[in-house]
Design a protein around this motif. Structure first.
Motif, PDB file in Angstrom:
ATOM      1  N   TYR A   5       0.703  -1.280  -0.171  1.00 40.67           N
ATOM      2  CA  TYR A   5      -0.150  -0.119   0.111  1.00 40.67           C
ATOM      3  C   TYR A   5       0.920   1.191   0.008  1.00 40.67           C
ATOM      4  O   TYR A   5       1.922   1.201   0.720  1.00 40.67           O
ATOM      5  N   THR A  10      -1.930   3.443   3.232  1.00 41.32           N
ATOM      6  CA  THR A  10      -1.701   3.123   4.798  1.00 41.32           C
ATOM      7  C   THR A  10      -2.099   4.101   5.955  1.00 41.32           C
ATOM      8  O   THR A  10      -2.758   3.423   7.007  1.00 41.32           O
ATOM      9  N   SER A  14      -4.915   2.772   8.522  1.00 41.07           N
ATOM     10  CA  SER A  14      -4.656   2.940   9.915  1.00 41.07           C
ATOM     11  C   SER A  14      -4.983   3.975  10.876  1.00 41.07           C
ATOM     12  O   SER A  14      -4.569   4.105  12.069  1.00 41.07           O
ATOM     13  N   TYR A  44       3.976   0.050   2.337  1.00 39.59           N
ATOM     14  CA  TYR A  44       3.605  -0.850   3.417  1.00 39.59           C
ATOM     15  C   TYR A  44       2.810  -2.090   3.143  1.00 39.59           C
ATOM     16  O   TYR A  44       2.015  -2.073   1.959  1.00 39.59           O
ATOM     17  N   LEU A  49       0.540  -2.960   8.968  1.00 36.08           N
ATOM     18  CA  LEU A  49      -0.787  -2.515   9.417  1.00 36.08           C
ATOM     19  C   LEU A  49      -0.741  -3.142  10.739  1.00 36.08           C
ATOM     20  O   LEU A  49      -1.555  -2.294  11.511  1.00 36.08           O
TER      21      LEU A  49
END
Length: 273
Positions: A5, A10, A14, A44, A49
């Motif tokens: 991602y 990301t 998150s 990421y 995550l």
């Protein structure tokens, strides 16, 4: 196949920000899964995550980033358990502090609500009455002598310190600021000191004093009226009640955030024990 991602995706997944992810990278808390060598873009994976979820969980429980970093570096129960216990203790202290703050706010609100009937016409430098006041145990702070916003805040901070932790567990105070002025005949200037009224106190404590129960002369005045009102109170006590005043208490009544008036109180006749 591993899914990657972008830093923006990301951040969204998150519930954080791009700058926060960059900060985590800079301090070595969480590195991206890969960085494009040509563009420098960070990417990421689902593994990062998971780490971000843990970071958010720990931050919500007041754990500093450096401690979270140590937690990741020492991923073993022998380290994790003491770390969690320390975090629980910190949260308990924060809860206690919030409870004290809430109690202070409630007391301040009650003071404002109960003083809405105190109209300007009640403020005077020469109108006094009498009433009975019970004995009060007080804790004085000799270093704080003059009324000011800064000194009222300092007094409140000191009272909260005495009310929290260690010996302070034995103290409970009224949430009102008071000033005690002793009337010294031999001296050109009277001595004043700020104090708190104790609702509960330990058996032994420094700077404790007693305000006796008895009949008090009292009246309300503004800051501008206070000096003359105190002088008139001394005169009235002598001429009307044949009493020599030893001290005058000034109970601070806040009428705004930065505004206050006083209820002056002075002992005329102590109650017989």
């Amino acid at each position: 196949m591993r899914t990657y991602y972008s830093i923006g995706e990301t951040a969204k997944r998150s519930s954080t920000t791009i700058e926060t992810l960059r900060h985590y990278d800079r301090i070595g808390l969480l590195k991206p899964a890969k960085v494009d060598v040509h563009t420098g873009y960070r990417y990421y994976s689902d593994e990062e995550l998971v780490y971000l979820n843990v970071i958010n969980f720990c931050k919500q429980r007041s754990m500093p980033l450096n401690d979270i970093k140590e937690l990741f570096a020492n991923d073993h129960y022998e380290y994790i358990i003491p770390c969690l216990i320390a975090t629980e203790d910190k949260i308990d202290q924060e809860i206690k502090q919030l409870q004290q703050t809430k109690k202070l706010l409630l007391a301040l609100r009650e003071q404002y609500e109960t003083r809405t009937t105190l109209i300007p016409e009640q403020l005077s430098d020469h109108i006094f009455s009498c009433k009975q006041i019970p004995k009060r145990m007080i804790l004085t702070f000799p270093s704080i002598q003059q009324p000011s916003i800064e000194n009222f805040q300092l007094l409140q901070d000191l009272l909260m310190q005495y009310s929290s932790g260690g010996e302070g567990d034995s103290f409970i105070f009224e949430h009102t600021a008071f000033i005690l002025t002793t009337l010294e005949k031999e001296q050109s200037e009277n001595h004043s000191v700020l104090f708190g009224v104790c609702e509960k106190w330990p058996a032994e404590a420094d700077n404790m004093a007693v305000l006796p129960a008895g009949t008090y002369i009292y009246g309300y005045c503004s800051e501008d009226q206070k000096a003359l009102a105190m002088q008139n109170m001394i005169t009235d006590a002598k001429t009307k009640y044949d009493a020599e005043l030893a001290f005058i208490v000034q109970s601070v009544i806040f009428t705004g955030i930065f505004q206050w008036v006083y209820e002056l109180q002075a002992l005329l006749v102590p109650c017989s024990e």
